[in-house]
Motif scaffolding. Structure first.
Motif, PDB file in Angstrom:
ATOM      1  N   GLN A 162      -2.875   1.350  -6.992  1.00 13.77           N
ATOM      2  CA  GLN A 162      -1.915   0.102  -6.722  1.00 13.77           C
ATOM      3  C   GLN A 162      -1.994  -0.721  -8.131  1.00 13.77           C
ATOM      4  OE1 GLN A 162      -3.592  -1.245  -3.021  1.00 13.77           O
ATOM      5  NE2 GLN A 162      -1.240  -1.991  -2.768  1.00 13.77           N
ATOM      6  N   GLY A 185       0.771  -1.215  -0.085  1.00 12.85           N
ATOM      7  CA  GLY A 185      -0.031  -0.178   0.090  1.00 12.85           C
ATOM      8  C   GLY A 185       0.770   1.298  -0.025  1.00 12.85           C
ATOM      9  N   THR A 209       2.329   2.801  -2.563  1.00 13.58           N
ATOM     10  CA  THR A 209       2.694   3.145  -3.858  1.00 13.58           C
ATOM     11  C   THR A 209       3.580   4.474  -4.138  1.00 13.58           C
ATOM     12  OG1 THR A 209       0.564   1.923  -4.545  1.00 13.58           O
ATOM     13  CG2 THR A 209       1.439   3.183  -6.159  1.00 13.58           C
TER      14      THR A 209
END
Length: 186
Positions: A109, A77, A79
């Protein structure tokens, strides 16, 4: 608009025109649909083409580590943090940062992973990492995904989901060890 990494990955006719490359110091006679891997080629060591080639073949590259780390961060998570590691790989080839070249990805993502897949292919082509990538991404688990891969890579036309994702155990090993069973698909 060719990716600059292409010049260092393949020999093929259009590159000679686009990059002004010569192979072994001369123009090359090519078939219409031919392409050859350039990575590991020793066209610049023409006088030493034996087993003891001066080509320093790397088993794992720093670019592979950076791209895998970016993939891990994306999966966790993070990114936005992952971009910098892809950018480090792109910067080596004097390419624009990922966010600048593909602003539509943002912090999505799934979109980031799809672009990362392309970055890995472009950066690591011919380096024997593709199979592991496809397995890790789950692209070999459904026939639809395999069919999509087979459109670009005809080697997958005979791939059977559930069978070809692993190799059979050698028959001699199965015959010599009564506790060993062959994969049921084989």
């Amino acid at each position: 608009n060719l990716d600059p990494r292409l010049q260092h990955s393949f020999f093929y006719p259009e590159l000679e025109e686009d990059f002004g490359d010569l192979t072994y110091g001369r123009s090359w006679e090519w078939g219409e649909d031919e392409a050859w891997f350039r990575k590991g080629a020793r066209d610049y060591y023409r006088n030493n083409e034996d087993y003891y080639s001066e080509v320093n073949y790397r088993l794992i590259r720093y670019a592979d580590i950076l791209l895998r780390y970016a993939e891990v961060l994306n999966e966790l998570g993070n990114t936005a943090e992952a971009y910098q590691y892809v950018d480090m790989v792109r910067a080596r080839s004097n390419m624009a940062p990922l966010a600048e070249a593909y602003p539509s990805i943002g912090n999505d993502q799934d979109a980031f992973l799809e672009r990362l897949k392309i970055e890995r292919v472009l950066e690591l082509s011919g380096e024997s990492v593709r199979w592991g990538d496809l397995k890790r991404w789950g692209d070999l688990e459904s026939q639809a995904a395999v069919d999509q891969i087979a459109e670009r890579d005809p080697d997958f036309n005979n791939f059977e989901v559930g069978k070809h994702h692993r190799l059979p155990i050698p028959l001699s090993d199965v015959q010599n060890n009564p506790n060993l069973d062959q994969h049921p698909e084989y």
